[in-house]
Design a protein around this motif. Structure first.
Motif, short mmCIF file in Angstrom:
data_model
loop_
_atom_site.label_atom_id
_atom_site.label_comp_id
_atom_site.label_asym_id
_atom_site.label_seq_id
_atom_site.Cartn_x
_atom_site.Cartn_y
_atom_site.Cartn_z
N GLY A 165 0.78 -1.23 0.00
CA GLY A 165 0.00 0.00 0.00
C GLY A 165 0.82 1.28 0.00
N ARG A 166 2.13 1.19 -0.06
CA ARG A 166 2.99 2.38 -0.05
C ARG A 166 3.83 2.43 -1.32
N ASP A 167 4.09 3.66 -1.83
CA ASP A 167 5.02 3.79 -2.95
C ASP A 167 6.44 3.99 -2.42
N ILE A 168 7.42 3.98 -3.31
CA ILE A 168 8.82 4.01 -2.89
C ILE A 168 9.18 5.32 -2.18
N ALA A 169 8.59 6.44 -2.60
CA ALA A 169 8.87 7.72 -1.95
C ALA A 169 8.34 7.73 -0.51
N GLU A 170 7.16 7.13 -0.31
CA GLU A 170 6.59 7.06 1.04
C GLU A 170 7.45 6.17 1.94
N VAL A 171 8.01 5.11 1.37
CA VAL A 171 8.87 4.22 2.16
C VAL A 171 10.14 4.95 2.59
N LEU A 172 10.76 5.70 1.66
CA LEU A 172 11.99 6.41 2.00
C LEU A 172 11.74 7.55 2.99
N ALA A 173 10.49 8.01 3.10
CA ALA A 173 10.16 9.06 4.07
C ALA A 173 9.88 8.48 5.45
N MET A 174 9.77 7.14 5.56
CA MET A 174 9.51 6.51 6.86
C MET A 174 10.72 6.64 7.78
N SER A 175 10.44 6.63 9.09
CA SER A 175 11.53 6.51 10.05
C SER A 175 11.96 5.05 10.11
N VAL A 176 13.13 4.80 10.68
CA VAL A 176 13.61 3.43 10.81
C VAL A 176 12.62 2.59 11.60
N THR A 177 12.06 3.15 12.67
CA THR A 177 11.11 2.41 13.51
C THR A 177 9.86 2.02 12.72
N GLU A 178 9.32 2.99 11.94
CA GLU A 178 8.14 2.70 11.11
C GLU A 178 8.46 1.62 10.08
N ALA A 179 9.63 1.76 9.42
CA ALA A 179 10.00 0.81 8.38
C ALA A 179 10.23 -0.58 8.94
N GLU A 180 10.75 -0.64 10.18
CA GLU A 180 10.98 -1.94 10.81
C GLU A 180 9.66 -2.70 10.97
N GLU A 181 8.63 -1.98 11.36
CA GLU A 181 7.31 -2.59 11.51
C GLU A 181 6.72 -2.95 10.15
N PHE A 182 6.92 -2.05 9.17
CA PHE A 182 6.35 -2.22 7.83
C PHE A 182 6.92 -3.45 7.13
N PHE A 183 8.26 -3.64 7.20
CA PHE A 183 8.91 -4.74 6.50
C PHE A 183 8.98 -6.02 7.35
N GLY A 184 8.42 -5.95 8.57
CA GLY A 184 8.50 -7.09 9.45
C GLY A 184 7.37 -8.09 9.29
N ALA A 185 6.25 -7.65 8.70
CA ALA A 185 5.10 -8.55 8.58
C ALA A 185 4.23 -8.11 7.42
N GLY A 186 3.26 -8.95 7.10
CA GLY A 186 2.29 -8.60 6.07
C GLY A 186 2.85 -8.71 4.67
N GLU A 187 2.15 -8.06 3.73
CA GLU A 187 2.50 -8.13 2.31
C GLU A 187 3.92 -7.63 2.03
N ALA A 188 4.38 -6.64 2.83
CA ALA A 188 5.69 -6.03 2.58
C ALA A 188 6.83 -6.74 3.31
N ARG A 189 6.53 -7.87 3.94
CA ARG A 189 7.56 -8.56 4.73
C ARG A 189 8.80 -8.84 3.88
#
Length: 793
Positions: free
Chosen positions: A632-656
């Motif tokens: 549900g996120r584009d590449i620009a939105e991912v690069l704008a995430m903090s490390v903590t947010e990205a850790e949760e985002f890439f830790g589970a779900g479709e983006a794991r």
């Protein structure tokens, strides 16, 4: 009839009412409409967790605006030679005075820069030797290793009543050694590292960075006409080989462009070897270290000076001897000189050398290359010129001046900061150490968190008020780490025998393995020489030092750590397209700003302007690329995430994405959870850059990990997290060796190696080795006394 009350005193002069620096609506970086009032002619300390906005307020707002306004007083022509500074994002800045920034940026990319030249002590010594040195060899420049001796003659026309031709001669007497040209070292280039002689130039024979076949540097040689680009180098004639390697610089037309052709060896010497190796880009530095061997010049013995300059002496020593002496010894030598004809010069020289000793740098020598100084040493060297300054009502801005200082040295630094204040100056200090926070007249605590969770003022007032405030800094101000009741048992030892590098005195020591070892001692006692000099990186040893991260303004945590690679691969797999589309430096880049997100407009001699790209609105990517999504996120939105947010985002779900999640885990472990993935490296503080390096190297396989002051730039609350990380590393089987001054890390160690007892030639010995509890019980060293006071032992 008169009243019995005292008559009111005279109203204060209007000029005396400007006693505050007022900041209103500061929004630089993560600051959120910050408004503060800072008292002038007082010492104000700015505290808060790493990334809370301290540097943004002090350096990027107050100091930057002061410097920008001073620059604007010069003509447009002069401004063209000065750094361009944009106006900070702030509504009102009132009451500013001239700001002098004393930061931790390392000194000098110039290989000729030394401690002596950087502080003008060399200039004073040159004058001294030119006046009273015997035999007399010339003016001050006769003692300068940056001035070559030269002579010549020629005919000139003198315009008087009648033009008349006269023959004149000139002579310049310099001090430069003609063999090494004042560098102090000579080099020998390994030709096998420059080219593969079995190949031709067209086949890619040149193995020098930037000389790939088809590139501009390649075409310079291939199209010169001196050599055949299709012939293997081993088949060259003697003349062709000479022209390729040693041809003198010659202006000529190559591919219809007038260029300077010179041999490869000459070109490398002028383009690469004239620079400080430490300031080179990593791939250039690796090439130089592989291809070039440096050794002391046999003619001058590494002093950089010619024979005439070395022959002149004062009280039995030459200027080369003086520069090689430890500064504390040189100060004593100058104190013993009695020469009325140069008395004012001797007084100024004595004062400057005493300042070195007072600031804790008496162990340095004037001939020490300034590029080899640590960030903390460089900052203190910069302080030297200000300590004797007659300026008042100036704003001095310091960035963690206690970095690299032993607790014993911090008290001296505090005295110097207070002395600057007492001369009528405003002193602003960004600091984490409680020992320096407690001397403040005024404290401004930013937070409450880091990055987007910070940027607000949590407290403003006195130190006592901070303690009672309940803020994160206030709660941790009196923190003390207790000695561990039990320590780990070593699983072997790394034996160091006969270590003599720099000031080490034939040191024999066993460094326990499988435990947390802290190497400590006063600044200059030999800690770095012992660890980095005796335990070279490689073969199972991973070393994370304080060297700066070098990268362009396009570099960010995602690119530096390699995190962007698995992210691009995940986006490509999810959308069935090429990974190159998801790099702002490749196919997916916005065509207008070329993936920079901003447009840099050069206004010639006026200040340049940076504006957000209107095409991509600062997102750096083409609009078509942003139509591809992952979770549900584009590449620009991912690069704008903090490390903590990205850790949760890439830790589970479709983006794991396990590979990305592992890197993000390490970034969180070192306390960088607040950084955004796409934040330019140029905006990171020194402490943040060092911890980013640590996170990158933690993935390396190695039985021994060496860390150099990992607490640099860490808030009191973050030190506890660092100790947990060190414990996890040791428990996982890694032997961790830490060079550190922070008492919390010492108290948490399994084993301490204490060097000293002093600095320079007064140090270089192991004065204690054992457990922290034994060091506290013995109190036999300066470290033992300070650690005992810290833990309440």
């Amino acid at each position: 009839m008169t009243s019995g009350t005292d008559a009111p005193g005279p109203a204060p002069h209007v000029a005396d009412t400007h006693d505050l620096i007022r900041v209103h609506g500061a929004r630089e970086n993560n600051l959120r409409d910050v408004s503060v009032e800072i008292p002038k002619r007082r010492l104000t300390v700015f505290t808060g967790v790493s990334g809370s906005g301290k540097s943004s307020l002090v350096f990027d707002t107050i100091a930057a605006e002061s410097q920008r306004m001073i620059n604007e007083t010069y003509s447009a022509f002069v401004q063209g030679f000065m750094p361009t500074l944009a106006r900070p994002d702030v509504d009102v800045l009132d009451g500013l005075t001239t700001a002098i920034i004393v930061d931790q940026e390392r000194m000098g990319a110039n290989a000729r820069s030394t401690v002596g030249t950087a502080t003008d002590v060399n200039a004073m010594l040159r004058i001294l030797f030119s006046r009273i040195g015997r035999p007399h060899v010339g003016s001050p420049q006769a003692f300068s290793f940056n001035v070559a001796s030269a002579s010549g003659s020629g005919q000139i026309t003198v315009q008087k009543s009648a033009a008349k031709a006269e023959r004149r001669t000139f002579t310049i007497t310099g001090g430069m050694c003609p063999r090494c040209e004042g560098m102090g070292s000579v080099n020998d280039i390994d030709l096998t590292q420059l080219f593969d002689e079995t190949l031709s130039l067209a086949e890619g024979a040149l193995t020098i960075p930037g000389y790939v076949a088809g590139g501009w540097n390649y075409r310079l040689y291939a199209s010169s006409g001196f050599v055949d680009p299709r012939k293997p180098i081993r088949d060259y004639t003697a003349q062709e080989r000479h022209d390729l390697l040693y041809h003198e610089a010659t202006r000529m037309k190559i591919e219809n462009i007038t260029m300077t052709y010179e041999g490869l060896v000459r070109r490398i010497q002028s383009s690469m070897l004239s620079k400080d190796v430490e300031a080179m880009q990593p791939h250039i530095r690796a090439f130089v270290e592989r291809a070039v061997t440096f050794s002391p010049c046999p003619d001058c013995g590494g002093t950089r000076l010619n024979e005439a300059a070395r022959s002149s002496k004062v009280a039995g020593i030459s200027i080369a001897d003086a520069c090689a002496r430890q500064i504390s010894d040189l100060a004593e030598w100058v104190r013993g000189l009695v020469e009325p004809s140069v008395a004012p010069l001797l007084g100024a020289l004595q004062q400057t050398l005493d300042s070195f000793v007072e600031i804790g740098l008496g162990y340095l020598s004037l001939d020490r290359s300034s590029g080899t100084l640590s960030g903390g040493e460089a900052q203190r060297v910069k302080m030297i010129r200000h300590l004797g300054s007659s300026l008042t009502d100036v704003t001095y801005v310091f960035d963690e001046p206690t970095i690299g200082l032993h607790p014993h040295d911090i008290a001296r630094m505090n005295t110097l900061l207070l002395r600057l204040r007492d001369k009528g100056n405003t002193v602003l200090v960004v600091e984490h150490k409680p020992e320096s926070i407690v001397i403040a007249d005024h404290v401004i605590d930013l937070g409450p968190g880091a990055g987007a969770a910070g940027g607000t003022v949590c407290f403003e007032g006195t130190v006592d008020g901070l303690r009672a405030s309940g803020t994160l800094t206030g709660r941790h101000l009196s923190d003390r780490v207790a000695l561990k009741p039990t320590v780990r048992t070593p699983a072997g030892a790394l034996e160091i025998r006969g270590a003599t590098e720099h000031n080490l005195r034939d040191v024999d020591v066993d460094v326990p393995l499988g435990v947390l070892v802290v190497v400590t001692g006063v600044a200059g006692s030999g800690k770095t020489s012992l660890v980095h000099g005796s335990i070279p990186a490689g073969a199972g040893v991973v070393s994370v030092d304080q060297g700066a991260i070098r990268g362009s303004r396009r570099s960010n945590p995602a690119t530096y750590t390699g995190l962007l690679d698995p992210i691009r691969a995940a986006f490509a797999k999810a959308n069935g397209v090429k990974p190159a589309l998801f790099s702002p430096n490749s196919e997916g880049a916005c065509p207008t700003c070329h993936g920079a997100g901003v447009i840099y407009t050069d206004l010639g001699i006026m200040a340049g302007v940076t504006t957000t790209c209107e095409e991509c609105e600062g997102k750096r990517f083409q609009a078509s690329v942003l139509e591809y999504h992952l979770g549900g996120r584009d590449i620009a939105e991912v690069l704008a995430m903090s490390v903590t947010e990205a850790e949760e985002f890439f830790g589970a779900g479709e983006a794991r994405t396990p590979a990305a999640h592992a890197v993000l885990n390490r970034l969180t472990d070192v306390g960088l959870g607040y950084l955004s993935l796409g934040q330019p490296l140029t905006t990171l503080s020194g402490g943040e850059r060092q911890r980013l390096k640590l996170a990158t190297r933690m993935g390396d396989k190695g039985g021994v990990l060496i860390l150099d002051e990992p607490t640099a730039g860490l808030h009191l609350a973050d030190v506890e997290q660092l100790l947990g990380l060190l414990d996890r590393l040791v428990d996982a089987g890694t032997s961790v060796i830490v060079i550190e001054h922070h008492q919390a890390v010492m108290a948490h160690a399994d084993w301490i190696i204490d060097l000293g007892p002093g600095a320079g030639h007064d140090g270089g010995r192991v004065v204690f080795e054992g457990t922290p509890a034994a060091l506290v019980a013995a109190r036999s060293t300066l470290t033992g006394e300070h650690l005992a006071a810290y833990v309440g032992g």
